[in-house]
Structure formats: C-alpha cells, structure tokens
Write an enzyme that holds these catalytic residues in place. Structure first.
Site, PDB file in Angstrom:
ATOM      1  N   GLU A 192       9.164  14.793  16.383  1.00 42.21           N
ATOM      2  CA  GLU A 192       9.634  14.607  15.007  1.00 42.21           C
ATOM      3  C   GLU A 192       8.832  15.549  14.107  1.00 42.21           C
ATOM      4  OE1 GLU A 192      10.727  10.981  11.984  1.00 42.21           O
ATOM      5  OE2 GLU A 192       8.801  10.893  13.017  1.00 42.21           O
ATOM      6  N   CYS A 223      13.256  10.111   8.189  1.00 42.28           N
ATOM      7  CA  CYS A 223      13.191   9.604   9.563  1.00 42.28           C
ATOM      8  C   CYS A 223      14.538   9.699  10.260  1.00 42.28           C
ATOM      9  CB  CYS A 223      12.683   8.166   9.565  1.00 42.28           C
ATOM     10  SG  CYS A 223      13.594   7.043   8.489  1.00 42.28           S
ATOM     11  N   LYS A 242       0.854  -1.195   0.000  1.00 45.54           N
ATOM     12  CA  LYS A 242       0.000   0.000   0.000  1.00 45.54           C
ATOM     13  C   LYS A 242       0.883   1.236   0.000  1.00 45.54           C
ATOM     14  CE  LYS A 242      -1.921   2.690   3.018  1.00 45.54           C
ATOM     15  NZ  LYS A 242      -1.985   3.975   2.257  1.00 45.54           N
ATOM     16  N   GLU A 267       9.426   0.167  11.347  1.00 45.26           N
ATOM     17  CA  GLU A 267      10.503   1.167  11.333  1.00 45.26           C
ATOM     18  C   GLU A 267       9.813   2.509  11.462  1.00 45.26           C
ATOM     19  OE1 GLU A 267      12.337   4.256  10.307  1.00 45.26           O
ATOM     20  OE2 GLU A 267      12.420   3.410   8.279  1.00 45.26           O
TER      21      GLU A 267
END
Length: 499
Positions: free
Chosen positions: A402, A303, A192, A268
């Site tokens: 983040e 990331c 996806k 992750e």
C-alpha cells in the site's frame, strides 16, 4: 445559487482563520499538563500553522478520566436516546454553519483541495452526524419467550469509554464514522487525531460542546501515536478502541488489548484495491476516467484507492492511453485554489516513502509510463505527479504494498479467471471494482472477490446506510450504517422472576 467554493477567496479566508493552540478535554481547551507543544505544518507549503498543545500520557489520562466520569456519573448515557439524537442533529447544524472555517483547516493541515474539503469531507461529517442523530432512538431490545411468572429482557447497553484513533487522510470523515455512532449509543469518546492533521477535529469538538454535548462526553487530543496512541490502547479505563490506519499499527492495538483489560478492538486497515475493466464495460472512457479518479483523488492517500488496474488485454492499450491523457488534468496544485483537483501529499516523509517504493519497483523491472517526479518543490509542499507504472511482476512492491500515493500499477490479464486470480492476489481485502455489461460476469466476479465492498460499473459509491470495512489484512468490524452501533454497545440479559 452561487457556488460557495468559487465565491470565496480561500487564501484570504485562510489568512483570517483563527487556529486554537489547545486540546479539547472535559468541555474546554487545555494546554498540555507539562506544557508540551508541537508545530503543526501546512501540507500546502510547509509553513508552521500553530504551536499546538501536544499530549503526553498524563493528558491522555486526563481525557480518559473526563470520559470515564461523564459515562459513569454523567447524564449522557442516561438521557432518552431521542435527546441524544437531537443534540447530534444540532451538532450537524453547527458544523454546517462553520463549514468554510473547518474546510480551510483541513486543506491547510493535510493538503486536501478546498473543493473536496468543503463539498466531500464536510458533507460526509454532516450527513454522518445527522444519520446517527436520527437513528439514536430507533434501536430497541428483545423480549424472549419464557414460562409463566418469568420475563426475559435483552437490551443493548452503551459499551462505555471509547478511544478512537484516526488517520490524517480523511480526518473528519473517518473520525465522524467513529464518534457519531459511539455518541448515539450513549458512549463517551476520547479521539486521538493523527499527528499531521490535528486542527479540524479540535474545532469540531468545540462545535459539539456548543451543540450541547456535556463536558467529558467528547474529548480530542493530539499527540504521537507511539506514545499517546499506545497509552490509549493499554489504558484499563478504555472499554472499546476503534482504529483506522495501517495494518502494522492495528496489530499493535490487538497486543495492547491482550496485555491490558481485553478491551474490544475494531480495526479498519490498509488496502490494495483492484479495479477490473473487462472489454464489455458499458463505457470504456467512463471506466478509464473512473480508474484515474480512483487513484488520483485525495492524492492517492485513500485506503480504498484503486491502486491496481486489472485490465483485459483486448482493451488495455485504449484504457491506459486514456488514463495517461487524463493524468495531465490531475497535475497537482495549490489546495486553496478552487480548480485544483489534486493537492500535495501530506508531508515530506510521505513523499519520500512513495518515491522509495517507485525506485524499488522500477529497479525490479517495472516501467514508468507517466509521472513519478516531484514537482512544485519551490512551494515547500510535497507535490508529486500523477503516476502510471506498467510491467510490474506480481511480487513487485508497487503491486504488493500500500503505497498511499498517486501511483497506479497496471496489470494486464487475458480472461475472467485470470482477472479474478490477479485481483485476489493480495493480503488485503478492503474494496474492489469491476466494469462489465454482463450481469452474470458481475455476479460471478463480485462473489469470487474477497473484499468488504465491491463496486460494479462505478467506484467509491456508498451511503451512510451501508456498512464499510474489510477482510484479511484490511481488518474487521464495520463503520457506517446501523451495524456500527453494535461496536459501541453490548447485549445485556435481564431475567426477572415475578411470581
């Protein structure tokens, strides 16, 4: 040899690039079962690129059914691994052949500068496919000691149907890290795409079919995460789910697994990576330039972005001054121009999220040293200046969260012990870096930092042969390397009594 990036008029090339409107299920393009579509808008200028077929749960069911049939009854998991590897090698060759076309799709859909899309993202996918193509027949089982008349075999078996849910910031790099080892192991895959970047991987799926992947082995669907992502997470015919994205969504996938068939889940997740610069760095200018690259590359949408500069007070002024000067070189521009270093953020929602974080952080006492303003608004894209923030307290959202944008938080420390404490003061543990000429310092600090990857005197270096992943709220499991094959296989013991 001429530079293919400079030799191409990418804006003209983009205008001539055909974009398909269907999903890729069972070896062919398909419309959504209920006819649903969604406009895919370009990060470059907000224009609509295509009305793309948009998956609903029924479409996810169809993709999983195709993958289930291909695994349970098809040739792929039963092929000699060498044959699977040869198909993956052909897959890599076809991606190389269509490199310009796929690169421009990436640049259009998520705003990655065309040079980075062509040279970095496509290179990563091609190398990944080739690595696992070469590795496919190199993994073997075990024969354990037994008594006379008995034989014990330990084999690695393909795990089954793999659902891969991938983010928009590196749609092919991170997608490749999932699909290539899964296919090499003999699994079938339903991938996806992220809502913002569905086009490039759909095209790659077609290239995989052209390379010889049987129908149903690799399926790509595009839909909303809360609908289709959740459906895959809860699907009882999915054996493994692998996800790269936010920590909050990762938690949901663990719950989906617990509430369904206890499928294996590998995550992750996010990061807030510290980049530590000590006074004895081999080259302070190089360290400062790398620190700028680490937060401004890919518009900070990474990331592993070095979003926290942990710098010793002795050299802080010099390093920060160099980064501020360097920031001007990263002023954003049209991603289809070959000399653009930083493009837009992926969409308006992402830009507004970054700006809200800045407003909150500044209201709580941080100081804006450079940047922080929206620019090029007349283009229709979500462009943001490269930004440096100082004076943020440890609990400031600019330091803690983040942000996923080109925002660098500077934290000044007085010694090694404080550097380790400040760098480790985060719930994340994906990556970290340090700059020093002293081997003892490098060893002590790298051992003290809890992160999946530590770079010393460099940033974002790696290779397909080394694993990638995190600890703490950055998740678990590993992409890349031969260790990734462990996620898509299971150990089977066969005990034979022959006497």
């Amino acid at each position: 040899m001429s530079d293919p990036v400079l030799a191409t008029d990418w804006r003209q090339f983009a205008s001539n690039t055909a974009i398909s409107e269907g999903m890729f299920i069972g070896g062919e393009r398909r419309a959504a079962i209920d006819g649903s579509t969604r406009p895919v808008n370009s990060a470059r200028d907000g224009s609509t690129l295509v009305e793309l077929a948009w998956a609903q749960p029924a479409d996810a069911d169809a993709a999983v059914a195709a993958a289930r049939t291909a695994f349970d009854h098809g040739a792929w998991p039963r092929m000699h691994p060498r044959t699977r590897g040869e198909i993956l090698q052909r897959f890599a060759d076809l991606v190389e052949e269509h490199r310009k076309e796929v690169a421009v799709l990436i640049s259009l859909e998520m705003g990655k500068p065309i040079r980075d899309a062509y040279q970095i993202e496509l290179r990563a996918l091609i190398r990944c496919l080739r690595f696992y193509g070469e590795l496919a027949d190199k993994e073997s089982g075990e024969i354990t000691p037994t008594e006379e008349g008995e034989l014990s075999l330990v084999t690695r078996e393909p795990a089954g149907v793999v659902a891969a849910v991938v983010p928009w910031n590196f749609p092919l790099t991170l997608g490749g890290w999932k699909l290539a080892p899964a296919l090499a192991a003999g699994c079938t895959v339903v991938l996806k795409t992220a809502e913002q970047s569905p086009l490039s991987m759909q095209r790659v799926a077609e290239l995989g079919s052209m390379a010889g992947l049987p129908p149903g082995v690799f399926n790509v669907i595009s839909g909303d995460g809360q609908v289709v992502g959740r459906h895959l997470g809860e699907h009882t015919d999915v054996d493994v789910l692998t996800f790269t994205g936010s920590t909050d969504v990762g938690r949901h996938f663990l719950r989906y697994s617990a509430d369904s068939n206890l499928k294996r889940v590998y995550l992750e997740l996010g990061g807030k990576s510290p980049n530590i610069i000590f006074p004895d760095a081999p080259d302070l200018d190089a360290a400062a330039d790398a620190a700028a690259w680490a937060i401004y590359f890919n518009s900070g949408e990474m990331c592993t972005a070095g979003s926290r500069l942990v710098v010793h007070a002795e050299v802080a002024d010099k390093v920060v001054e160099r980064i501020v000067d360097t920031a001007a070189q990263w002023f954003p521009g049209d991603p289809l121009l070959p000399d653009t270093k930083m493009g837009p953020l992926v969409d308006e929602r992402s830009l507004q999220r970054v700006l809200r974080h800045l407003d909150l952080g500044l209201a709580e006492g941080a100081s804006l040293l450079v940047g922080g303003q929206r620019v090029l608004s007349q283009t229709g894209g979500a462009y943001l200046e490269p930004t440096v923030v100082t004076g943020a307290a440890p609990n400031n959202p600019i330091v803690r969260d983040e942000i996923f944008g080109p925002v660098l938080a500077v934290q000044v420390v007085e010694d090694e012990a404080e550097a380790v404490r400040v760098a480790g003061d985060t719930p994340y543990g994906l990556a970290a870096a340090l700059w020093t000429s002293d081997l003892g310092t490098a060893h002590r600090v790298s051992r003290a930092l809890r992160a999946g990857t530590i770079w010393v005197n460099c940033y974002e270096e790696g290779d397909m042969a080394v694993p990638f992943g995190g600890v703490k709220l950055s998740g678990f499991g590993r992409d890349k390397s031969r260790h990734a094959l462990e996620e898509y296989t299971y150990l089977k013991t066969t005990w034979i009594r022959y006497a």
